[in-house]
Design an enzyme around this catalytic site. Structure first.
Site, mmCIF file in Angstrom:
data_model
loop_
_atom_site.group_PDB
_atom_site.id
_atom_site.type_symbol
_atom_site.label_atom_id
_atom_site.label_comp_id
_atom_site.label_asym_id
_atom_site.label_seq_id
_atom_site.Cartn_x
_atom_site.Cartn_y
_atom_site.Cartn_z
ATOM 1 C CG ASP A 1 -1.779 1.160 1.406
ATOM 2 O OD1 ASP A 1 -1.575 2.163 0.685
ATOM 3 O OD2 ASP A 1 -2.681 1.093 2.258
ATOM 4 C CG HIS B 1 -6.749 3.357 4.621
ATOM 5 N ND1 HIS B 1 -5.389 3.151 4.573
ATOM 6 C CD2 HIS B 1 -6.979 4.083 5.742
ATOM 7 C CE1 HIS B 1 -4.821 3.714 5.628
ATOM 8 N NE2 HIS B 1 -5.762 4.291 6.343
ATOM 9 C CG ASP C 1 -3.212 -3.589 -0.044
ATOM 10 O OD1 ASP C 1 -2.478 -2.815 0.589
ATOM 11 O OD2 ASP C 1 -4.173 -4.194 0.461
ATOM 12 C CD GLN D 1 -1.256 2.140 4.916
ATOM 13 O OE1 GLN D 1 -2.130 2.975 4.945
ATOM 14 N NE2 GLN D 1 -1.507 0.854 4.746
ATOM 15 C CG ASP E 1 -7.331 -3.637 1.131
ATOM 16 O OD1 ASP E 1 -6.369 -3.559 1.919
ATOM 17 O OD2 ASP E 1 -7.991 -2.634 0.775
ATOM 18 C CE1 TYR F 1 -3.624 -1.166 11.431
ATOM 19 C CE2 TYR F 1 -4.210 1.159 11.388
ATOM 20 C CZ TYR F 1 -4.366 -0.121 10.900
ATOM 21 O OH TYR F 1 -5.243 -0.352 9.881
ATOM 22 C CE LYS G 1 -5.627 -6.815 10.895
ATOM 23 N NZ LYS G 1 -5.325 -6.680 12.318
ATOM 24 C CG ASP H 1 -4.377 -5.150 3.657
ATOM 25 O OD1 ASP H 1 -5.134 -5.559 4.566
ATOM 26 O OD2 ASP H 1 -4.194 -3.946 3.409
ATOM 27 C CE1 TYR I 1 -5.821 4.510 14.281
ATOM 28 C CE2 TYR I 1 -6.552 2.296 13.760
ATOM 29 C CZ TYR I 1 -6.285 3.594 13.364
ATOM 30 O OH TYR I 1 -6.481 3.968 12.072
#
Ligand code: 13P
Ligand code: 13P
Ligand code: MG
Ligand code: MG
Length: 367
Positions: A11, A18, A54, A95, A132, A232, A235, A237, A350
């Site tokens: 990403d 997102h 992504d 990212q 994703d 964080y 994710k 993915d 988070y």
């Protein structure tokens, strides 16, 4: 000649939050790989696609797994794409590029990697999956069912080529000192495999092998971004490659378990539970930054050259599945933050919640 099939995805920025990379970003990654990979003879072939936010670079070459030149090519293509993302003011530019400079292999640097090397069969069909808003454990159940269950894989009953079953290599992704793995055989170790794979956050299928031929059947990216960044950043993915037909499950047998839309970790802020929706290639993200999605591109490869992709989830049957999965997504969202709708404390993506709990802890009194 052995062919290496590699997918490296990251990403590196997206439009409107997102949800989807820009066309300009994708064009930049594509032209970078073409100029510096294909035209320089490093790659035999490649294809660029995106799933949600992504971008995936699917590549064929002859240099084997974990090759530095190939990994650097992908890293540099993502750097070039990040420059476009920054210029366009895309959200989350760069990212998944968690390190400042390339150091030999993109594993542990943010991008997800799945690679396999094999002697091509005269016909070599395979599936490339990209998901994703979820994590690598999302593939646990579909792989378990496709490679061990006659409820999805009729070939386990009907095809002599699969009579010896499959070997599962499973990784403990909570272990950060190295790759902690276990090898288990289906069908004898079926219950042990299930006992591990029920925990999608801790134990992840890394690869699957045919026990009849010893050949690699499937490989999954196992990155834990949280372990790399310490906080964080997005994710994990995951991408996956699965060889099909012959000694492996048929394409439709691998796709079959994806009609369940099983609940996985991810969704909004990587902190919720949502059903995994099979979507078309180059799909976007929407409801509650989700639902978690997975795309599947079918290819054949011959002498390292890829056919055009056939979109395995672009069929009227999957519209019906998508409707069912939408219903499952709506239902779990009705309970918002409560109980199973969110991930357990340790999986919340988070750091803010840790601060909050600390503050609240101080306000507790004991009567
Ligand atoms: P073949 O007879 O071509 O091997 O096809 C079997 C099959 O894969 C059906 O799903
Ligand atoms: P990605 O991991 O796909 O960037 O999504 C992050 C997120 O927080 C979605 O709400
Ligand atoms: Mg993102
Ligand atoms: Mg993503």
């Amino acid at each position: 000649m052995k062919t290496t099939l590699a997918v490296i995805k990251a990403d590196i920025g997206s439009i409107g939050g997102h949800i989807v990379p820009s066309r300009q970003l994708i064009a930049e990654v594509e032209s970078y790989v073409k100029k510096n990979g294909l035209e320089k003879g490093l790659l035999l072939d490649f294809n660029i696609s995106h799933t949600g936010d992504d971008v995936a670079i699917l590549m064929t070459h002859t240099k084997g797994k974990g090759n530095e030149e190939i990994h650097k090519l992908a890293w540099d293509a993502f750097i070039a794409g990040t420059e476009v993302a920054k210029k366009q003011g895309l959200y989350g530019a760069g990212q998944d590029l968690l390190k400042d400079s390339f150091s030999g292999n993109v594993k542990g640097m943010g991008p997800a990697v799945a690679e396999m090397e094999f002697e091509e069969r005269p016909n070599e069909p395979f599936l490339f999956f990209a998901a994703d808003k979820t994590d690598p454990g999302a593939y646990n159940l579909p792989l378990f069912l496709a490679f061990t269950s006659p409820m999805h894989n009729a070939g386990l009953m009907l095809s002599p080529a699969m009579k010896d079953g499959f070997k599962f290599v499973i990784m403990d992704v909570a272990y950060t000192e190295g790759d902690r793995i276990i090898e288990l055989n289906a069908p004898e170790d079926l219950y042990d495999i299930a006992a591990l794979l029920r925990d999608n956050q801790r134990f992840v299928v890394e690869s699957v092998y045919s026990r009849g031929t010893g050949d690699i059947a499937a490989t999954v990216s196992t990155t834990r971004l949280h372990n790399i960044a310490g906080k964080y950043t997005g994710k994990d993915d995951p991408v996956m490659l699965v060889r099909v037909q012959g000694a492996f499950p048929a394409t439709g047998e691998v796709l079959s378990p994806f009609n369940i839309g099983h609940y996985v970790a991810g969704f909004m802020r990587g902190s919720h539970t949502g059903p995994l929706m099979p979507v078309k290639r180059n799909s976007t993200i929407s409801y509650f930054d989700g639902p978690p999605v997975v795309s599947s591109s079918a290819y054949c490869v011959h002498n390292g050259l890829l056919t055009e992709p056939a979109d395995a989830f672009d069929h009227p049957y999957w519209d019906y599945v998508r409707t069912n999965v939408s219903r499952k997504a709506t239902e779990i969202r009705q309970q918002g933050f409560s109980g199973l709708a969110m991930l357990p404390y340790g999986e919340l993506e988070y750091g803010g919640i840790v601060e909050k709990m600390k503050k609240l802890d101080g306000k507790f009194t004991v009567r």
